[in-house]
Design a protein around this motif. Structure first.
Motif, PDB file in Angstrom:
ATOM      1  N   GLN A  58       0.744  -1.129  -0.345  1.00  0.00           N
ATOM      2  CA  GLN A  58      -0.176   0.161   0.441  1.00  0.00           C
ATOM      3  C   GLN A  58       0.926   1.559   0.315  1.00  0.00           C
ATOM      4  N   ALA A  59       1.089   1.911  -1.243  1.00  0.00           N
ATOM      5  CA  ALA A  59       1.533   3.074  -1.503  1.00  0.00           C
ATOM      6  C   ALA A  59       1.217   4.083  -1.226  1.00  0.00           C
ATOM      7  N   THR A  60       1.311   4.908   0.084  1.00  0.00           N
ATOM      8  CA  THR A  60       0.376   6.437   0.368  1.00  0.00           C
ATOM      9  C   THR A  60       1.252   7.404  -0.382  1.00  0.00           C
ATOM     10  N   GLY A  72      -1.232   4.522  -4.578  1.00  0.00           N
ATOM     11  CA  GLY A  72      -1.653   2.990  -5.186  1.00  0.00           C
ATOM     12  C   GLY A  72      -1.579   1.811  -4.159  1.00  0.00           C
ATOM     13  N   SER A  73      -2.642   0.396  -4.543  1.00  0.00           N
ATOM     14  CA  SER A  73      -2.493  -0.979  -4.397  1.00  0.00           C
ATOM     15  C   SER A  73      -0.950  -1.720  -4.805  1.00  0.00           C
ATOM     16  N   ILE A  74      -0.293  -1.831  -4.263  1.00  0.00           N
ATOM     17  CA  ILE A  74       0.887  -2.629  -5.685  1.00  0.00           C
ATOM     18  C   ILE A  74       1.029  -4.388  -5.786  1.00  0.00           C
ATOM     19  N   PHE A  75      -0.141  -5.068  -6.531  1.00  0.00           N
ATOM     20  CA  PHE A  75      -0.159  -6.417  -6.223  1.00  0.00           C
ATOM     21  C   PHE A  75       1.195  -7.062  -6.874  1.00  0.00           C
ATOM     22  N   ILE A  76       1.666  -8.250  -6.442  1.00  0.00           N
ATOM     23  CA  ILE A  76       2.715  -8.504  -6.536  1.00  0.00           C
ATOM     24  C   ILE A  76       2.776  -9.897  -6.969  1.00  0.00           C
TER      25      ILE A  76
END
Length: 211
Positions: free
Chosen positions: A104-106, A175-179
């Motif tokens: 979770q990028a804030t 952004g919610s960055i899914f890996i």
């Protein structure tokens, strides 16, 4: 692999499953996640985060971005939280069923007395810096062989999810960055980015300027 090759190789990929995928030994390692976020933190930023905004928070970096890292088990637990509480997460839940990690990028807005966010120059710079940090993260993930999806977050933007994930409510999710690891992509539904290769050629978005 050169940086140019990594940039060309990076792509958007949603990996979806109606049922949670098993947690494998080959999931993304803590070392890989730490390297992704370390490189994200090498992005440039113009203004430091507001002292008042971070005064009572755990993370004290002067950078205007923050990253909150969920490992594979936490992704599955979060999917279960959606289901157990009858929250409509849409494709978010299906991606949590397959993700090896979620970051979770804030970004931290400049505080205002009315509680609203104004996109003056300083906040625009904060968003730009955090976007650059996210791109760094995506490129390192690509270099390490992972697929990624940069989501706007949907319901994960809401305050109840911020509180659940120990994210200060004044911070704004960019952004919610899914890996996704290769092993968890098998037997899933996959959707590539809708705008890949549609940005045109260099002549469509740039020009040399003379005076």
């Amino acid at each position: 692999m050169s940086i140019q090759n990594i940039i060309h190789k990076r792509r958007t990929l949603k990996v979806l499953s109606a049922e949670p995928k098993p947690i494998l030994k080959t999931e993304v390692s803590i070392t890989d996640l730490e390297e992704m976020v370390t490189c994200a933190g090498k992005a440039p930023f113009h203004y430091p985060a507001n002292n008042e905004a971070i005064e009572h928070t755990e993370l004290k970096s002067l950078a205007p971005w923050r990253f909150y890292i969920l490992d594979t088990k936490t992704c599955r637990d979060l999917a279960k939280y959606y289901i157990d509480n009858n929250i409509d997460g849409g494709k978010i839940v299906q991606m949590l069923h397959t993700a090896s990690a979620l970051i979770q990028a804030t970004w931290i807005p400049e505080p205002l007395d009315n509680g609203k966010i104004e996109f003056h120059q300083k906040n625009i710079e904060h968003v730009a810096a955090t976007s650059a940090a996210i791109q760094n993260l995506l490129l390192v993930a690509t270099e390490k062989g992972y697929e990624t999806y940069w989501s706007s977050g949907g319901t994960l933007r809401e305050n109840n999810f911020k509180e659940l994930l120990n994210i200060p409510t004044n911070e704004q999710l960019l952004g919610s960055i899914f890996i996704f690891s290769d092993d968890n992509i098998k037997n899933t539904k996959q959707i590539t980015g809708a705008w890949r290769e549609k940005q045109g050629s260099i002549k469509d978005f740039s020009s040399f300027v003379t005076i």
